[in-house]
Design a protein around this motif. Structure first.
Motif, PDB file in Angstrom:
ATOM      1  N   VAL A   1       0.852  -1.181   0.000  1.00 17.25           N
ATOM      2  CA  VAL A   1       0.000   0.000   0.000  1.00 17.25           C
ATOM      3  C   VAL A   1       0.892   1.236   0.000  1.00 17.25           C
ATOM      4  CG1 VAL A   1      -0.249   0.076   2.535  1.00 17.25           C
ATOM      5  CG2 VAL A   1      -1.994   1.141   1.067  1.00 17.25           C
ATOM      6  N   ALA A   2       0.554   2.168  -0.868  1.00 21.66           N
ATOM      7  CA  ALA A   2       1.269   3.439  -0.925  1.00 21.66           C
ATOM      8  C   ALA A   2       0.495   4.476  -0.145  1.00 21.66           C
ATOM      9  CB  ALA A   2       1.445   3.889  -2.373  1.00 21.66           C
ATOM     10  N   ASP A   3       1.197   5.168   0.733  1.00 17.93           N
ATOM     11  CA  ASP A   3       0.648   6.320   1.452  1.00 17.93           C
ATOM     12  C   ASP A   3       1.161   7.544   0.729  1.00 17.93           C
ATOM     13  OD1 ASP A   3      -0.035   8.352   3.152  1.00 17.93           O
ATOM     14  OD2 ASP A   3       1.394   7.811   4.712  1.00 17.93           O
ATOM     15  N   SER A   4       0.295   8.165  -0.052  1.00 17.56           N
ATOM     16  CA  SER A   4       0.698   9.230  -0.967  1.00 17.56           C
ATOM     17  C   SER A   4      -0.172  10.457  -0.725  1.00 17.56           C
ATOM     18  CB  SER A   4       0.537   8.710  -2.410  1.00 17.56           C
ATOM     19  OG  SER A   4       1.093   9.575  -3.335  1.00 17.56           O
ATOM     20  N   PRO A   5       0.217  11.322   0.214  1.00 15.51           N
ATOM     21  CA  PRO A   5      -0.645  12.435   0.636  1.00 15.51           C
ATOM     22  C   PRO A   5      -1.095  13.311  -0.536  1.00 15.51           C
ATOM     23  CG  PRO A   5       1.286  12.254   2.059  1.00 15.51           C
ATOM     24  CD  PRO A   5       1.509  11.325   0.924  1.00 15.51           C
ATOM     25  N   PRO A   6      -2.389  13.428  -0.776  1.00 14.95           N
ATOM     26  CA  PRO A   6      -2.869  14.148  -1.955  1.00 14.95           C
ATOM     27  C   PRO A   6      -2.568  15.638  -1.932  1.00 14.95           C
ATOM     28  CG  PRO A   6      -4.702  13.507  -0.535  1.00 14.95           C
ATOM     29  CD  PRO A   6      -3.489  12.824   0.003  1.00 14.95           C
ATOM     30  N   GLU A   7      -2.348  16.212  -0.744  1.00 19.86           N
ATOM     31  CA  GLU A   7      -2.012  17.637  -0.698  1.00 19.86           C
ATOM     32  C   GLU A   7      -0.565  17.883  -1.118  1.00 19.86           C
ATOM     33  OE1 GLU A   7      -1.083  15.973   3.391  1.00 19.86           O
ATOM     34  OE2 GLU A   7      -2.628  15.713   1.846  1.00 19.86           O
TER      35      GLU A   7
END
Length: 334
Positions: free
Chosen positions: A49-55
């Motif tokens: 799983v990638a944690d890729s902050p959209p901000e």
């Protein structure tokens, strides 16, 4: 990593909604951006799983490219679930074996030929559901090249360039930009190297393709063959480059009138542009992003620049400057 940080707790809650059984989540790594990767164990089955902050990161290019590459039969990890709002992407686990970890002088040619064979497929992907891929045009190239003086020369080494040195850089940057524009434009991965190729059951898979653009034909090949993280003998690289030239002609990506000499020049100067950009990015990762793991790779990128510049009379002064002015600094601050 602070396992109680709010994003990790949000990630755990999201994953719990995806699976109806207990799970374990462990950090694998962060890449050269704001993205983090975790392995999710569900019984004996594992996922990434990638944690890729959209901000901080636009996840749409990755998702759109993953679909486009899949449609083009390019081996990429399967996307299983996505939360666009939170920036979580659950995908197939390809394991931990980067191509780089397998390479040695005896097998590098075989592995690299397999990797080069993927490039005609990548070359054909010039758009996705999000629209046409961005153009790797003159303005794009100049933005990338500007990273080198700003972050390596000024921020990292605090160098004050003389007027002659500034003029030398401008002349070289103009030459490298012209070289980009002279080449056939194709779909381009833009970070195609041995750390972004995973090996699973003796098959290569392509990752980290979210920055794909439309750009020069030789970019991905030189990224692979003159890797920023490892260097192979010229005899090995030259043979693989010649094979790629023939492959491009066979796949009609290259006009039959383009000579080997012309192609080799495109390839060499494209490598210079990439290595200058990479050296600047490695410094930026340290000073802007607090990531120190890449600074040790600067000497290799600059050695490539100095060595390749020696092959071309119009770049001799630049190569001498890199060798005499910059490479000695690596012993002190790299």
């Amino acid at each position: 990593m602070n396992l109680s940080d709010s994003r990790f707790l949000q990630l755990q809650q999201w994953l719990a909604c995806q699976f109806a059984v207990p799970i374990t989540v462990s950090l694998i790594s962060g890449d050269a951006s704001f993205r983090r990767y975790f392995r999710v164990m569900v019984g004996t089955q594992s996922y990434i799983v990638a944690d890729s902050p959209p901000e901080k990161l636009d996840n749409q290019p990755f998702l759109a490219l993953a679909d486009a590459y899949l449609q083009a039969q390019i081996p990429v990890p399967e996307i299983i679930a996505v939360d666009v709002t939170q920036g979580f992407i659950l995908q197939q686990d390809l394991g931990d074996q980067q191509l780089l970890s397998l390479l040695n002088i005896d097998n590098v040619s075989d592995w690299y030929r397999q990797a080069l064979a993927l490039l005609p497929q990548i070359a054909k992907v010039t758009s996705s559901q999000a629209g046409p891929l961005p153009l790797y045009d003159a303005a794009f190239v100049q933005r990338e090249l500007a990273i080198f003086p700003e972050w390596l020369l000024q921020q990292h080494w605090q160098l004050s360039l003389t007027g002659d040195e500034q003029q030398l850089l401008q002349q070289v940057f103009a030459l490298l930009t012209e070289n980009v524009l002279a080449q056939p434009r194709v779909g381009m991965h833009r970070d195609f190297h041995s750390r972004n190729l995973m090996v699973r059951q003796q098959r290569l898979y392509v990752i980290d393709f979210q920055d794909a653009v439309q750009g020069p034909l030789t970019y991905d090949a030189v990224s692979l063959l003159r890797d920023c993280y490892i260097r192979w003998p010229d005899s090995v690289v030259d043979k693989l480059r010649d094979g790629f030239y023939q492959q491009c002609q066979q796949q009609q990506l290259l006009d039959s009138q383009v000579s080997v000499a012309q192609f080799n020049r495109w390839f060499d100067l494209m490598g210079l542009q990439r290595h200058l950009k990479a050296a600047g990015i490695f410094a930026r990762l340290l000073h802007r992003d607090g990531k120190s793991g890449y600074i040790k790779d600067i000497p290799l990128t600059l050695e490539y620049v100095a060595d390749i510049s020696e092959r071309y009379p119009e770049l001799k002064d630049f190569g001498d400057w890199v060798r005499q002015r910059l490479l000695p600094l690596c012993g002190e601050n790299c």
